[in-house]
Design an enzyme around this catalytic site. Structure first.
Site, short mmCIF file in Angstrom:
data_model
loop_
_atom_site.label_atom_id
_atom_site.label_comp_id
_atom_site.label_asym_id
_atom_site.label_seq_id
_atom_site.Cartn_x
_atom_site.Cartn_y
_atom_site.Cartn_z
N VAL A 1 -103.33 -10.12 60.79
CA VAL A 1 -102.91 -11.52 60.87
C VAL A 1 -103.01 -11.97 62.32
O VAL A 1 -102.39 -11.38 63.21
CB VAL A 1 -101.48 -11.70 60.34
CG1 VAL A 1 -101.03 -13.16 60.47
CG2 VAL A 1 -101.40 -11.24 58.88
N LEU A 2 -103.82 -13.00 62.56
CA LEU A 2 -104.06 -13.48 63.92
C LEU A 2 -102.75 -13.86 64.61
O LEU A 2 -101.92 -14.56 64.04
CB LEU A 2 -104.98 -14.69 63.89
CG LEU A 2 -106.49 -14.41 63.85
CD1 LEU A 2 -107.26 -15.69 63.57
CD2 LEU A 2 -106.96 -13.77 65.15
N VAL B 1 -104.01 -7.79 68.47
CA VAL B 1 -104.83 -7.82 69.68
C VAL B 1 -104.82 -9.18 70.38
O VAL B 1 -104.97 -9.23 71.61
CB VAL B 1 -106.30 -7.44 69.37
CG1 VAL B 1 -106.39 -6.00 68.92
CG2 VAL B 1 -106.93 -8.37 68.34
N LYS C 1 -105.67 -0.73 55.32
CA LYS C 1 -105.69 0.67 55.77
C LYS C 1 -105.27 1.63 54.66
O LYS C 1 -105.39 2.86 54.82
CB LYS C 1 -104.79 0.83 57.00
CG LYS C 1 -105.31 0.07 58.22
CD LYS C 1 -104.35 0.12 59.38
CE LYS C 1 -104.93 -0.62 60.59
NZ LYS C 1 -105.19 -2.06 60.36
N SER D 1 -100.14 -12.26 65.26
CA SER D 1 -98.89 -11.65 64.83
C SER D 1 -98.42 -10.64 65.88
O SER D 1 -99.20 -10.19 66.72
CB SER D 1 -99.06 -10.96 63.47
OG SER D 1 -100.02 -9.93 63.56
N SER E 1 -98.89 -4.75 51.56
CA SER E 1 -99.65 -3.54 51.86
C SER E 1 -100.76 -3.87 52.87
O SER E 1 -100.67 -4.89 53.58
CB SER E 1 -100.23 -2.94 50.58
OG SER E 1 -100.73 -1.64 50.81
N GLU F 1 -107.57 5.70 63.66
CA GLU F 1 -108.31 4.45 63.56
C GLU F 1 -109.70 4.64 62.96
O GLU F 1 -110.34 5.66 63.18
CB GLU F 1 -108.46 3.80 64.95
CG GLU F 1 -107.21 3.15 65.47
CD GLU F 1 -107.46 2.36 66.74
OE1 GLU F 1 -106.81 1.32 66.92
OE2 GLU F 1 -108.29 2.78 67.56
N LYS G 1 -96.07 -0.44 61.11
CA LYS G 1 -97.50 -0.76 60.95
C LYS G 1 -98.35 -0.28 62.12
O LYS G 1 -99.57 -0.43 62.08
CB LYS G 1 -97.67 -2.27 60.78
CG LYS G 1 -97.31 -3.09 62.03
CD LYS G 1 -97.70 -4.56 61.86
CE LYS G 1 -97.54 -5.33 63.17
NZ LYS G 1 -98.06 -6.69 63.08
#
Length: 282
Positions: free
Chosen positions: A117-118, A124, A79, A120, A76, A212, A37
């Site tokens: 997903v926060l 970030v 992106k 994870s 999925s 990105e 990912k």
């Protein structure tokens, strides 16, 4: 009720090993989350993106059919919407090949697209937390970068909801609310640590990385999706790719992996392949 968890270390693209796992444990539902990912890393390693995200997904899907699995859910990503990265393109290709499998057997295949997903691994939030704890500058690629976020529990819940709703062949899109500005997330995390953004902890902009986008696209409007019985789960209106096209996609991916062409050429070919099947006016 208690659930027994069995941990098995295996390469999801190893057909023989995964066949042994399916035979030994006979799962009813497969949630396929074993993908690369990391966007910049896949830009540099497009062959691995094809091998793991596309061909291994096909392998698992075929084994699931052979083992009589009832439902197969591909995790999925947003992106995969109009992809500009190898990672997004490889996930879009995986959606196509599993939709194709859905038409050939009893197993119900679906894909679920959502954003970040926060907290994870590799996201970030843990990166910012480590930078703040060390007293280092918080690094952000661009001041206008925005992303969709949900909590781990929300993500798990909605994936399971989609699996329950699946009738076969759907690409589910999750309503993740409004995108969050990454700069504001960094400022809030610094402030919540009892420090002052820019004064105690600098914020440095490092530039957009390869592959990105400034804004990910996760359209749940009536133009692009159908409603389901769940307020946050929608079904994409993107039509299924014909079987002959899917066969061509798999053949090309296999050939490109074997030939291992120059990284730049392969990147452009993967993106062209993933976007060529999208509707002209979605």
């Amino acid at each position: 009720n208690s659930t027994t968890i069995i941990s098995i270390l295996a390469d999801c693209g190893d057909r023989t090993r995964m066949a042994q796992v399916f035979a030994a444990h006979q799962p009813n539902i497969v949630i396929h989350a074993a993908a690369y990912k990391h966007v910049p890393m896949m830009e540099q390693n497009p062959v691995e993106a094809l091998m793991n995200n596309v061909l291994a997904s096909r392998t698992l899907g075929e084994l699931a059919q052979a083992a009589g699995v009832e439902r197969f859910v591909l995790i999925s990503t947003d992106k995969a919407v109009k992809p500009v990265s190898v990672m997004g393109a490889s996930k879009r290709l995986a959606e196509m090949v599993l939709q194709d499998l859905n038409a050939t057997g009893a197993t119900l295949f679906c894909a679920v697209r959502f954003g970040n997903v926060l907290d994870s691994s590799g996201s970030v939030v843990p990166l910012f937390r480590e930078q703040i704890q060390r007293g280092e500058a918080v690094t952000i690629t661009h001041p206008d970068m925005r992303r969709y976020f949900m909590t781990i529990s929300e993500a798990v819940s909605l994936v399971l909801q989609a699996a329950t709703l699946a009738q076969g062949g759907e690409i589910f899109v999750l309503d993740m609310g409004e995108p969050i500005r990454i700069l504001e997330l960094a400022e809030d995390m610094i402030a919540l640590s009892g420090l002052r953004p820019y004064d105690d902890i600098p914020i440095v902009f490092t530039g957009i990385r390869a592959g990105e986008k400034l804004f990910e696209e996760l359209d749940v409007s009536e133009r692009s999706t159908y409603k389901t019985g769940h307020a946050q789960v929608f079904i994409s209106k993107i039509p299924r790719v014909p079987q002959t096209e899917t066969e061509r996609i798999l053949s090309l991916c296999t050939q490109w992996i074997r030939d291992a062409k120059s990284m730049h050429d392969l990147r452009e070919q993967i993106l062209a392949l993933a976007t060529s099947t999208l509707p002209k006016n979605p």
